[in-house]
Design a protein around this motif. Structure first.
Motif, PDB file in Angstrom:
ATOM      1  N   ILE A  40       0.835  -1.204   0.000  1.00  0.00           N
ATOM      2  CA  ILE A  40       0.000   0.000   0.000  1.00  0.00           C
ATOM      3  C   ILE A  40       0.871   1.256   0.000  1.00  0.00           C
ATOM      4  O   ILE A  40       0.550   2.256  -0.668  1.00  0.00           O
ATOM      5  CB  ILE A  40      -0.953  -0.023   1.214  1.00  0.00           C
ATOM      6  N   GLY A  41       1.997   1.196   0.722  1.00  0.00           N
ATOM      7  CA  GLY A  41       2.904   2.353   0.723  1.00  0.00           C
ATOM      8  C   GLY A  41       3.447   2.645  -0.663  1.00  0.00           C
ATOM      9  O   GLY A  41       3.539   3.810  -1.077  1.00  0.00           O
ATOM     10  N   GLY A  42       3.781   1.583  -1.399  1.00  0.00           N
ATOM     11  CA  GLY A  42       4.281   1.787  -2.757  1.00  0.00           C
ATOM     12  C   GLY A  42       3.216   2.351  -3.675  1.00  0.00           C
ATOM     13  O   GLY A  42       3.487   3.237  -4.501  1.00  0.00           O
ATOM     14  N   LEU A  43       1.976   1.833  -3.572  1.00  0.00           N
ATOM     15  CA  LEU A  43       0.879   2.356  -4.399  1.00  0.00           C
ATOM     16  C   LEU A  43       0.603   3.822  -4.089  1.00  0.00           C
ATOM     17  O   LEU A  43       0.336   4.624  -4.990  1.00  0.00           O
ATOM     18  CB  LEU A  43      -0.384   1.522  -4.169  1.00  0.00           C
ATOM     19  N   PHE A  44       0.649   4.184  -2.815  1.00  0.00           N
ATOM     20  CA  PHE A  44       0.391   5.578  -2.438  1.00  0.00           C
ATOM     21  C   PHE A  44       1.500   6.484  -2.969  1.00  0.00           C
ATOM     22  O   PHE A  44       1.228   7.593  -3.484  1.00  0.00           O
ATOM     23  CB  PHE A  44       0.294   5.694  -0.915  1.00  0.00           C
ATOM     24  N   ALA A  45       2.755   6.043  -2.865  1.00  0.00           N
ATOM     25  CA  ALA A  45       3.867   6.862  -3.359  1.00  0.00           C
ATOM     26  C   ALA A  45       3.741   7.097  -4.856  1.00  0.00           C
ATOM     27  O   ALA A  45       3.969   8.211  -5.357  1.00  0.00           O
ATOM     28  CB  ALA A  45       5.199   6.191  -3.022  1.00  0.00           C
TER      29      ALA A  45
END
Length: 760
Positions: free
Chosen positions: A5-10
């Motif tokens: 999720i952190g990668g998708l948000f970034a």
């Protein structure tokens, strides 16, 4: 998942604003507790100042890739105000937000949200806690108890993961505290088992059905029985912690409409018995309690707690577990009476029994309990484990106490009827042997021990014959009559059968099955009616010292009162006469006191003194009256260790002076919802007196009301034997006429009529 999720948000916010935009995990994901098939609960939280186009673009970039990967996603997009509104309106949403955790984006925004939600939860605790309590109650009714269910739901059952979350929410109110390390350890053990359950089942499920147990146990490297014992033990401990937490919430708050009003703690202490008191809604030990020298203290404390539907205070339970003195074998009569009161306490029994079982006290009373503790029943029809089923049978039996003459034997047999399970042989036969040993150890007479053993041996007899044999064949009823000693024993077996079936499951006591059993019982009663019978109570309350001529010899009864009126303390002289013509003397005995009161002899003397004792809060166990030269000597065996002699003496003086209004000062009768009292004479119970038995809901003034009715009929009480089973009283009175003989049938009919009138 955090990394994904952190990668998708970034990627979604690259080149755009990240301030005022945060991905927040809630619920189980917020606590970092994902099982293989758990939902992913996330919220994209934003400041209201951010434009909707920007927020929608980021949301799409988050959700679509997760959907494409078939990740079970429970998502939402809300600003901070909407989050708080949702928490106010939806209890489950509020509980999930209490564990809100920042995953990506603006960490300060997530921190502010969590702080605001916690502050709002504490501020609105008086409104939210009744809602949480009601949802907890309904969930327990629907999903049962994790510790005792045949196919427990690890999440929804009482004592499951949902209760663990509720405990965290209760602690977050700052109104109560609980053993945090223990509750969290229990919750994580449940999570470990659920992880394996998901892996084995290959799908999202929280119910551990019997077919999945072997595979889950194999992955965890333990035998199936050990797995289920671990699971049920965790559920039992969690449920107990939750019960204690809710009781403490009740102590610091009181209802006001649909909300709670926080109240200041007050050091109220209500003495219940020797060494035991009620404080802050828990049973505690008094300052003068002596566990090391008072072996009855644990039974007394547990009995009072169960009768009042409360628990032992944690410190009290710990002290009893550490210091309780062992009971001598066979048990003294007072111990047996206290045990019967505990088992007959009704709905308050399961929680208290579970508590004293957890701390090891039950093992001291009943070492054989280890054979059935948290053990599954082989029959799928059973709703509960064997131990919980046995306790539920006691609860059901207590509701049937008025249908039998010996409710103490009924609840004892209910507790022990499945004690023989856990081995490969016939559990009824094995249980009968164990029950005989246990009953003898508990101090039951040889006759009563045999009855308990037969009840356990034949607790399946009535339903098996009723459903498998021809009820039109006289041999069927004859077969039952051959194994029973009397109609009283038949009543006990019929009540035990009903209690056992009702405690098993709704399907175990259908209308059809109940009708067949009742028909068989009726036929057996006809067969037994042709045989000479002896009252079961004649063994429990013997007047063995009375000869055919009515002269008394020494013969101590179970209550400690002899035929001559002499107590076990050896006192024979009447107390000195005081003001008003009454003499009073109080002496301690093994588990209470003996009160001797002498006064002018007249038919209402026993009734009047019973009224005085009731006004003084005295718990009467037995009474004996002896005429001595125009004076009556009464001796009362009571459960109170602290007797206010000054107050009793003052009331006796007012009674003599005609200024004491017994009728106006007595407590009110039980509510109209209570079943009517059972009033009847027992045949063959005594050769020199007429024996009256009264079974009624226990209340202050009960003995006075009965004695008043007897006096109104113009007869005398020779002796009275009082037994209380939970909230049910069984009182037996030996009655004689003016010449000291048994009553005529007309006189007995009048007594029954007057007593019923006195009891309303």
């Amino acid at each position: 998942m955090d990394t994904k999720i952190g990668g998708l948000f970034a990627a979604a916010t690259r080149g755009g604003p990240t301030s005022g935009l945060s991905v927040v995990a809630i619920g189980g994901y917020g606590r970092g507790e994902l099982s293989p098939f758990s939902d992913i609960d996330v919220v994209l939280v934003h400041d209201r100042a951010l434009g909707s186009t920007c927020v929608s673009r980021v949301a799409d970039a988050l959700w679509y890739p997760l959907w494409d990967q078939r990740i079970p996603l429970d998502h939402a997009v809300r600003d901070t105000a909407q989050m708080q509104t949702m928490a106010d309106q939806d209890l489950r949403a509020a509980l999930g937000m209490l564990d809100a955790r920042h995953v990506a984006g603006d960490a300060e925004l997530a921190a502010r949200l969590r702080t605001a939600v916690l502050e709002r939860w504490r501020l609105r605790a008086t409104v939210r806690l009744p809602q949480l309590a009601e949802s907890t109650r309904l969930r327990a009714l629907e999903h049962g108890e994790l510790a005792y269910s045949a196919a427990p739901d690890l999440k929804e059952s009482s004592g499951g993961l949902r209760d663990g979350v509720s405990l965290r929410a209760l602690v977050a109110t700052w109104l109560v505290d609980i053993p945090h390390e223990e509750s969290e350890a229990c919750r994580h053990r449940l999570l470990d088992i659920r992880d394996v359950l998901h892996e084995v089942a290959g799908r999202r499920t929280d119910r551990l059905t019997p077919d999945l147990v072997p595979a889950v146990a194999a992955v965890r490297g333990v035998p199936p029985d050990d797995l289920m014992f671990e699971l049920r033990d965790v559920g039992r401990r969690t449920a107990h912690l939750a019960h204690v937490a809710w009781q403490r919430i009740d102590q610091v708050s009181r209802p006001r409409g649909k909300a709670l009003r926080i109240r200041r703690r007050r050091p109220d202490l209500v003495v219940l018995g020797r060494g035991v008191a009620l404080a802050q809604g828990e049973v505690v030990l008094t300052a003068d309690a002596e566990p090391l020298t008072d072996p009855l203290l644990g039974l007394r404390a547990a009995g009072f707690a169960a009768e009042r539907g409360v628990l032992l205070a944690s410190a009290t339970a710990a002290r009893l577990a550490r210091d309780a003195a062992p009971l001598t074998e066979p048990w003294p009569p007072a111990a047996r009476q206290l045990l019967a009161g505990l088992l007959g306490a009704g709905p308050g029994l399961p929680a208290v029994w579970q508590q004293v079982d957890q701390i090891g006290i039950v093992d001291r009373w009943l070492p054989e309990w280890a054979h059935v503790r948290l053990r599954s029943s082989a029959a799928e029809i059973h709703t509960y484990t064997i131990d919980r089923h046995s306790i539920e049978a006691c609860v059901r039996a207590a509701q049937l106490a008025r249908s039998v003459r010996r409710p103490d034997l009924l609840v004892t047999a209910a507790l022990l009827h499945d004690i023989g399970k856990g081995a490969d042989d016939d559990h009824s036969r094995r249980g009968a042997q164990m029950a005989a040993q246990i009953a003898a150890r508990w101090g039951f007479s040889q006759t009563d021990t045999s009855i308990v053993s037969r009840l356990v041996r034949h607790h399946l007899l009535l339903p098996q014959l009723a459903t498998r044999r021809d009820l039109g064949d006289p041999a069927t009823a004859a077969l039952v009559s051959e194994v029973l000693g009397s109609a009283n024993e038949l009543d006990l077996l019929a009540a035990l059968t009903r209690a056992d079936a009702l405690a098993t499951s709704p399907a175990a006591w259908s209308t059809w099955r109940a009708r067949l059993v009742d028909e068989l019982v009726g036929q057996v009663r006809v067969v037994l009616g042709r045989q000479p019978t002896v009252s079961a109570l004649s063994a429990e309350h013997p007047e063995t010292g009375v000869t055919e001529t009515g002269h008394a010899e020494t013969g101590v009864t179970d209550t400690g009162v002899t035929e001559t009126g002499v107590t076990e303390t050896g006192v024979t002289e009447p107390p000195p006469v005081g003001h008003g013509g009454f003499g009073l003397m109080v002496e301690p005995n093994d588990d209470g006191s003996t009160i001797s009161i002498a006064g002018p002899d007249h038919p209402r003397l026993l009734s009047d003194i019973a009224g005085v004792l009731a006004l003084s809060g005295i718990s009467i166990r037995s009474a004996r009256m002896t005429a001595m030269a125009e004076r009556g000597l009464t001796r009362w065996n009571v459960g109170n260790t602290a007797v206010d002699e000054v107050r009793i003496r003052h009331r006796l003086e007012r009674l003599a002076g005609g200024t004491l209004n017994l009728e106006g000062n007595q407590a009110s009768l039980p509510k109209s919802g209570a079943p009517p009292a059972r009033v009847e004479f027992l045949g063959n119970a005594s050769r020199s007196a007429s024996v009256l038995e009264v079974q009624a809901a226990d209340h202050r003034g009960l003995v006075w009301r009965i004695c008043r009715g007897i006096a109104d009929a113009g007869v005398r009480v020779r002796s009275a034997h009082i037994e209380t089973l939970g909230r049910e009283a069984v009182d037996v009175f030996y009655l004689v006429n003016g010449s000291g003989s048994a009553l005529t049938p007309d006189a007995m009919s009048l007594v029954e009529q007057r007593v019923r009138q006195a009891l309303g």
